[in-house]
Design an enzyme around this catalytic site. Sequence first.
Site, PDB file in Angstrom:
ATOM      1  N   HIS A   1     -12.929   4.151 -16.604  1.00 21.42           N
ATOM      2  CA  HIS A   1     -13.962   4.526 -17.572  1.00 21.42           C
ATOM      3  C   HIS A   1     -14.412   5.975 -17.360  1.00 21.42           C
ATOM      4  CE1 HIS A   1     -17.173   2.624 -14.717  1.00 21.42           C
ATOM      5  NE2 HIS A   1     -17.006   3.886 -14.418  1.00 21.42           N
ATOM      6  N   HIS A   2     -13.975   6.579 -16.261  1.00 25.26           N
ATOM      7  CA  HIS A   2     -14.228   8.011 -16.075  1.00 25.26           C
ATOM      8  C   HIS A   2     -13.146   8.850 -16.743  1.00 25.26           C
ATOM      9  CE1 HIS A   2     -17.470   7.368 -13.163  1.00 25.26           C
ATOM     10  NE2 HIS A   2     -16.759   6.325 -12.784  1.00 25.26           N
TER      11      HIS A   2
ATOM     12  N   TRP B   1     -17.776  18.260  -7.708  1.00 27.28           N
ATOM     13  CA  TRP B   1     -17.715  17.299  -6.598  1.00 27.28           C
ATOM     14  C   TRP B   1     -16.551  16.330  -6.771  1.00 27.28           C
ATOM     15  CZ3 TRP B   1     -18.308  11.933  -5.859  1.00 27.28           C
ATOM     16  CH2 TRP B   1     -18.549  11.178  -7.005  1.00 27.28           C
TER      17      TRP B   1
ATOM     18  N   HIS C   1     -23.872  21.014  -4.232  1.00 26.31           N
ATOM     19  CA  HIS C   1     -24.995  20.105  -4.452  1.00 26.31           C
ATOM     20  C   HIS C   1     -24.493  18.660  -4.515  1.00 26.31           C
ATOM     21  CE1 HIS C   1     -28.365  18.017  -6.263  1.00 26.31           C
ATOM     22  NE2 HIS C   1     -27.612  17.706  -7.304  1.00 26.31           N
TER      23      HIS C   1
ATOM     24  N   HIS D   1     -15.306   5.088  -8.246  1.00 30.00           N
ATOM     25  CA  HIS D   1     -16.220   4.110  -8.806  1.00 30.00           C
ATOM     26  C   HIS D   1     -16.794   3.169  -7.751  1.00 30.00           C
ATOM     27  CE1 HIS D   1     -18.599   2.184 -11.734  1.00 30.00           C
ATOM     28  NE2 HIS D   1     -18.313   1.088 -11.062  1.00 30.00           N
TER      29      HIS D   1
ATOM     30  N   SER E   1     -34.961  -5.673  -2.850  1.00 32.44           N
ATOM     31  CA  SER E   1     -35.134  -7.122  -2.715  1.00 32.44           C
ATOM     32  C   SER E   1     -35.961  -7.494  -1.495  1.00 32.44           C
ATOM     33  CB  SER E   1     -33.770  -7.811  -2.626  1.00 32.44           C
ATOM     34  OG  SER E   1     -32.970  -7.459  -3.720  1.00 32.44           O
TER      35      SER E   1
ATOM     36  N   SER F   1     -16.099   9.040   9.883  1.00 27.65           N
ATOM     37  CA  SER F   1     -17.438   8.619  10.266  1.00 27.65           C
ATOM     38  C   SER F   1     -17.867   7.379   9.483  1.00 27.65           C
ATOM     39  CB  SER F   1     -18.423   9.767  10.037  1.00 27.65           C
ATOM     40  OG  SER F   1     -19.733   9.294  10.011  1.00 27.65           O
ATOM     41  N   SER F   2     -17.664   7.406   8.179  1.00 25.88           N
ATOM     42  CA  SER F   2     -18.070   6.256   7.354  1.00 25.88           C
ATOM     43  C   SER F   2     -17.306   5.004   7.724  1.00 25.88           C
ATOM     44  CB  SER F   2     -17.811   6.528   5.880  1.00 25.88           C
ATOM     45  OG  SER F   2     -18.629   7.524   5.414  1.00 25.88           O
TER      46      SER F   2
ATOM     47  N   LYS G   1     -29.641  -9.127 -11.465  1.00 29.13           N
ATOM     48  CA  LYS G   1     -30.498  -8.579 -10.411  1.00 29.13           C
ATOM     49  C   LYS G   1     -31.834  -8.101 -10.979  1.00 29.13           C
ATOM     50  CE  LYS G   1     -27.128  -7.278  -7.029  1.00 29.13           C
ATOM     51  NZ  LYS G   1     -27.885  -7.790  -5.893  1.00 29.13           N
TER      52      LYS G   1
ATOM     53  N   THR H   1     -25.457  -6.962 -12.845  1.00 29.26           N
ATOM     54  CA  THR H   1     -26.546  -6.007 -12.665  1.00 29.26           C
ATOM     55  C   THR H   1     -27.797  -6.499 -13.376  1.00 29.26           C
ATOM     56  OG1 THR H   1     -24.836  -4.305 -12.707  1.00 29.26           O
ATOM     57  CG2 THR H   1     -27.108  -3.553 -12.761  1.00 29.26           C
TER      58      THR H   1
ATOM     59  N   ARG I   1     -21.439  19.957 -19.349  1.00 28.10           N
ATOM     60  CA  ARG I   1     -21.925  20.060 -17.984  1.00 28.10           C
ATOM     61  C   ARG I   1     -21.191  21.185 -17.264  1.00 28.10           C
ATOM     62  NH1 ARG I   1     -19.239  14.766 -14.989  1.00 28.10           N
ATOM     63  NH2 ARG I   1     -20.263  15.672 -13.175  1.00 28.10           N
TER      64      ARG I   1
ATOM     65  N   TYR J   1     -21.006   2.431  -6.201  1.00 29.16           N
ATOM     66  CA  TYR J   1     -21.661   1.185  -5.805  1.00 29.16           C
ATOM     67  C   TYR J   1     -22.009   1.178  -4.332  1.00 29.16           C
ATOM     68  CZ  TYR J   1     -21.565  -0.415 -10.391  1.00 29.16           C
ATOM     69  OH  TYR J   1     -21.835  -0.488 -11.719  1.00 29.16           O
TER      70      TYR J   1
ATOM     71  N   ASP K   1     -28.508  -4.886  19.673  1.00 31.07           N
ATOM     72  CA  ASP K   1     -28.041  -3.556  19.284  1.00 31.07           C
ATOM     73  C   ASP K   1     -26.883  -3.743  18.313  1.00 31.07           C
ATOM     74  OD1 ASP K   1     -27.230  -0.814  19.162  1.00 31.07           O
ATOM     75  OD2 ASP K   1     -28.135  -0.493  21.122  1.00 31.07           O
TER      76      ASP K   1
ATOM     77  N   GLU L   1     -17.300   3.945  -4.865  1.00 30.17           N
ATOM     78  CA  GLU L   1     -18.223   4.821  -4.144  1.00 30.17           C
ATOM     79  C   GLU L   1     -19.613   4.814  -4.777  1.00 30.17           C
ATOM     80  OE1 GLU L   1     -18.409   6.608  -1.488  1.00 30.17           O
ATOM     81  OE2 GLU L   1     -20.091   7.942  -1.959  1.00 30.17           O
TER      82      GLU L   1
HETATM   83  C1  HEM Z   1     -24.449  -0.754 -15.717  1.00 31.72           C
HETATM   84  C2  HEM Z   1     -23.788  -0.074 -14.859  1.00 31.72           C
HETATM   85  C3  HEM Z   1     -23.021   1.217 -15.121  1.00 31.72           C
HETATM   86  C4  HEM Z   1     -22.181   1.540 -16.148  1.00 31.72           C
HETATM   87  C5  HEM Z   1     -21.804   0.676 -17.319  1.00 31.72           C
HETATM   88  C6  HEM Z   1     -21.705   2.885 -15.895  1.00 31.72           C
HETATM   89  C7  HEM Z   1     -20.806   3.578 -16.709  1.00 31.72           C
HETATM   90  C8  HEM Z   1     -20.389   4.873 -16.490  1.00 31.72           C
HETATM   91  C9  HEM Z   1     -19.414   5.566 -17.271  1.00 31.72           C
HETATM   92  C10 HEM Z   1     -18.666   4.989 -18.469  1.00 31.72           C
HETATM   93  C11 HEM Z   1     -19.265   6.821 -16.767  1.00 31.72           C
HETATM   94  C12 HEM Z   1     -18.299   7.913 -17.219  1.00 31.72           C
HETATM   95  C13 HEM Z   1     -18.928   8.823 -18.200  1.00 31.72           C
HETATM   96  C14 HEM Z   1     -18.068  10.005 -18.508  1.00 31.72           C
HETATM   97  O1  HEM Z   1     -17.658  10.745 -17.586  1.00 31.72           O
HETATM   98  O2  HEM Z   1     -17.798  10.227 -19.696  1.00 31.72           O
HETATM   99  C15 HEM Z   1     -20.153   6.915 -15.645  1.00 31.72           C
HETATM  100  C16 HEM Z   1     -20.302   8.043 -14.873  1.00 31.72           C
HETATM  101  C17 HEM Z   1     -20.968   8.042 -13.661  1.00 31.72           C
HETATM  102  N1  HEM Z   1     -21.696   7.007 -13.130  1.00 31.72           N
HETATM  103 FE1  HEM Z   1     -22.048   5.220 -13.999  1.00 31.72          FE
HETATM  104  N2  HEM Z   1     -22.265   3.356 -14.765  1.00 31.72           N
HETATM  105  C18 HEM Z   1     -23.068   2.361 -14.253  1.00 31.72           C
HETATM  106  C19 HEM Z   1     -23.800   2.405 -13.095  1.00 31.72           C
HETATM  107  C20 HEM Z   1     -23.760   3.438 -12.196  1.00 31.72           C
HETATM  108  C21 HEM Z   1     -24.361   3.410 -10.884  1.00 31.72           C
HETATM  109  C22 HEM Z   1     -25.127   2.245 -10.286  1.00 31.72           C
HETATM  110  C23 HEM Z   1     -24.086   4.603 -10.311  1.00 31.72           C
HETATM  111  C24 HEM Z   1     -24.458   5.148  -8.951  1.00 31.72           C
HETATM  112  C25 HEM Z   1     -25.365   4.737  -8.179  1.00 31.72           C
HETATM  113  C26 HEM Z   1     -23.331   5.386 -11.256  1.00 31.72           C
HETATM  114  C27 HEM Z   1     -22.902   6.673 -11.020  1.00 31.72           C
HETATM  115  C28 HEM Z   1     -22.134   7.406 -11.880  1.00 31.72           C
HETATM  116  C29 HEM Z   1     -21.696   8.744 -11.614  1.00 31.72           C
HETATM  117  C30 HEM Z   1     -21.972   9.559 -10.334  1.00 31.72           C
HETATM  118  C31 HEM Z   1     -20.976   9.159 -12.736  1.00 31.72           C
HETATM  119  C32 HEM Z   1     -20.397  10.525 -13.028  1.00 31.72           C
HETATM  120  C33 HEM Z   1     -19.282  10.975 -12.210  1.00 31.72           C
HETATM  121  C34 HEM Z   1     -18.884  12.368 -12.599  1.00 31.72           C
HETATM  122  O3  HEM Z   1     -18.138  12.520 -13.570  1.00 31.72           O
HETATM  123  O4  HEM Z   1     -19.328  13.306 -11.935  1.00 31.72           O
HETATM  124  N3  HEM Z   1     -23.157   4.659 -12.391  1.00 31.72           N
HETATM  125  N4  HEM Z   1     -20.828   5.719 -15.499  1.00 31.72           N
HETATM  126 CU   LIG Z   2     -17.762   4.517 -12.664  1.00 34.78          CU
END
Ligand code: HEM
Ligand SMILES: [Cu+2]
Lengths: 516, 189
Positions: free
Chosen positions: A293-294, A132, A67, A244, A259, A160-161, A322, A319, A441, A248, A96, A246
Site C-alpha cells: 500500500h506504500h 528516511w 529527522h 510496514h 491499556s 541492537s534491536s 482496540k 484496530t 512532501r 506496527y 531481571d 516497522e
Molecule cells: C488503520 C491503520 C492504517 C492504515 C489503513 C494505514 C495506511 C497507510 C497507507 C495506505 C500509507 C501509504 C500512503 C502513501 O504513501 O501514499 C501509509 C503511510 C504511512 N503510515 Fe500508515 N496506516 C495505518 C496505520 C499506521 C500506523 C499505526 C502507523 C505508525 C505508527 C503508520 C505509519 C505510516 C507511515 C510512517 C507512513 C509513511 C511512510 C512514508 O512514505 O514515509 N500508519 N499508511
Molecule cells: Cu504501511
Amino acid sequence: MAHGPAKGISRWLFTTNHKDIGSMYLWFSFAMFLVGGLFALVVRAELFEPGMQIVDPNFFNQMTTMHGLIMVFGAIMPAFVGLANWMLPMMIGAPDMALPRMNNWSFWILPFAFFMLLSTLFMEGGGPNFGWTFYAPLSTTFAPPSVTFFIFSVHIMGISSIMGAINIIATILNMRAPGMTLMKMPLFVWTWLITAYLLIAVMPVLAGVVTMMLMDIHFGTSFFDAAGGGDPVLFQHIFWFFGHPEVYIMILPAFGIVSAIIPTFARKPLFGYSSMVYATASIAFLSFIVWAHHMFTVGMPIAGELFFMYATMLIAVPTGVKVFNWVATMFKGAMTFETPMLFAIGFVVLFTIGGLSGLMLAIAPADFQYHDTYFVVAHFHYVLVPGALFSIIAAVYYWLPKWSGRMYSEILGKTHFWVAFVGLNLTFFPMHFAGLAGMPRRIPDYHMMFANWNMISSVGAFLFAGAQLLFLYIIVTTIIKGRKATDRVWENSEGLEWTVPSPAPYHTFSTPPEVK
Amino acid sequence: MKLPMPSNPIHALCLKLGAWAVGMFVFALWIMPPMYDVFCEITGLNGKTGGRYEASEIQQIDTSRTINVQFVAINNDKMPWQFVPQTRSVRVHPGEQVQIDYRVHNPTGKDMIAQAIPSLVPYNAVNYFHKTECFCFEQQPLKAGESANMPLLFIVDQDIPQGVHTITLSYTIFDVTDRYAADQLLGAR
Ligand code: HEM
Ligand SMILES: [Cu+2]
C-alpha cells in the site's frame, strides 16, 4: 544479597541491571528526540514562508531525512525498549532480564550507531539526503559518499534491536513468576512480546536491504540497478516488507501502555482483555501482507492494487476493536484526569484520526492523488506523534513516581499536555489540507497557495517544541525535588510493579512473588 | 539431524530466535531478489522481456489480427547519446517476424559503452513478445563520434491475449562505460 549499584561511571558502562539499562535507554532516546526535533524545526523554519530563506535545498533534504531516521530509530524505538527494560521484569515478577549482559551490549552499541549517523552531516557531500525511506537509486547511484556510514549505522541499530528483542522474548517466556500465566500478563507485556517477534522477523530484512545497497555501491552488483539487470522497484518491495511491520513495531507497545493507564484512571478493569490480545496478534500478522500500500503508484496490476487495498482495510478491524475496548473501558467509569490519563485519552482520539486518514490512503485509486503529498505526512504524524510519542510520555508520567520515588507537579504536567496538544494539532492538521490541495512532501519551497497552511504548521511546531522543553524541566525537577510518592502511587493501580516500594529498589523480585 | 541444544532453556530459546533472525537475513538477501525475478518473469509484471527466442516451431501467421507495436527510446540520467527508433510504430500480424532498427550516435569526444534495457506494457503481453534478435542482449560500444544501427527482430505470439491491441516497447539506454573494461570491448573490434 542487596548489593547496590557500583559507583561512578563504571556503574553505567558495565551495568547489567535492567533498571539502569532502562534508564539509559530512556535518557538516550530523549536526547535523540531533542536532536530529531531540532532538525524538524530547521525544516519548519524553512517552510514558514514560500521561497528559499534559511538553508539550501540539499541541506533541507538532509534535515528531513535525518529527522525521520533519528525519530524512528533513535527516539521512538529505544524509548519503548527502555520502558520494556524497566517494566517487563517488574510486571511479570522476574528479578531481571533473561540475558543481562547482552542487555548491556544492546544498549551500548546504540550511541555509536547514532554518533556515526550524525557525523555524516559533517562529511564531504553531507549526510543522507534521500529520505528516511532511502529509495534506490537515490540512495545508491546518486547518494553522497557518506552513505556507507549510514549503512553501517543501520546495521548496528538493527543488531541492537534484534538483541533487545531476543532478550525480551526470553524474559517473557522463561522468567515469569509462578502463577503468571500468559493470559494473566499485563497487555504491555503481551504487546511487547508480539512486537519482539516482529522485530526479529523484519530487522534482518532491513539489514539485508542496506547490505544490497552496500554491494551495489561498492562491489558492482546490481540488485537495484536496471542497467545491470536489477530493478529499483525491488528495493521498494523489500524496504516496505520491513517498513510496514516497522510502523506496527512503533505502535503495538503504545497499545499496551494505553491499556495499562486507562483502566487505572477509569477505575474499571480493561474491557475485553482477551480480544485485545487477539487483536494485537492479528494486527501483527496482517502487517506482513499489506506492504505494497506504500507502492500503489509503481505500476501494479489491478489484482495487486485490489489485494493490498482490501488487506490494508482489514487491519482497521482489529484496530477498531482496540479503540472500541478503550472507549468501553472509560464508559461509565469513575474517571479522573491526571496527566497520564490526559495523554492516554489524547492518544485514543488523535490516533483514531490518524487511522482514518490511513484508511483514506488505503483506497488505491484515491492514493494516486494523495501519494507523496503532505496528506501522507499528516497521516503518519497523527499515528506517530499523538500515537507512539504520546504513549511514551504517558508512560513516563505514569511510572516516573515508581522509578524515582517522587511525584511530578500535576499543574505542570497538565500544562505540558495542553501545550503539546494544541501545538501538534496546529502543526499537523493543516497538513491534511495542504496535502489534499496537492502540496508535495520533501520540498524546501512551495507554491504561494500553500502559504497559510504552512505558516500555521510552523508556528505549531515551535509551540510543540517548547512543550517538550517543559517536559524535560518537569522530569528533572521531579527527580531532584518532587514530593515523595506512595508505593501504590495511583488510587486504583493494578499490577505487580505497584507492590514494590517507590522508588523501586535496585533489585526487585529476587524471590518470585505470589500471583493469584 | 538433531543439533545439541544447550540445557539452559533460555539459551536454547535465544539460539532458536537468533537462528530465525539469521534466516530472515538470508531470506532478504538471497531469496527475495530471485523470487521477485521469477515472479516477474512468470507474470510479466515488471515489463522485462525475455532472452533470445529460438523460433523452434514455425509459427502460423494469424492474418485475422493486427497488433500495433510502438517503440520508445529513453536516455537514462545524463546519457549523452542520441538514441531514436527508426520506426515509431508498426502494425504486425501475430506469428510474423518483423525487423526494426534503433539508431545510436555518440556525439561526445570519448569512447563509450551503452546498455539498453527493455520494458514492455501491457504486462499481460510481456510473455507473448518474443525477440529473436535484439541489441539489448549485448552492450553497444561506440567510439567518439561514431553511429550505428541496432537491429531488433521480433515475433508476436499467436496466443497473445485477445484484449491486447497495442504493445509499447520502451528502451532505456544506460551509460555502462565504467562498468565494463572499456579497452577490452572497444579494442576487440
Ligand atoms: C488503520 C491503520 C492504517 C492504515 C489503513 C494505514 C495506511 C497507510 C497507507 C495506505 C500509507 C501509504 C500512503 C502513501 O504513501 O501514499 C501509509 C503511510 C504511512 N503510515 Fe500508515 N496506516 C495505518 C496505520 C499506521 C500506523 C499505526 C502507523 C505508525 C505508527 C503508520 C505509519 C505510516 C507511515 C510512517 C507512513 C509513511 C511512510 C512514508 O512514505 O514515509 N500508519 N499508511
Ligand atoms: Cu504501511
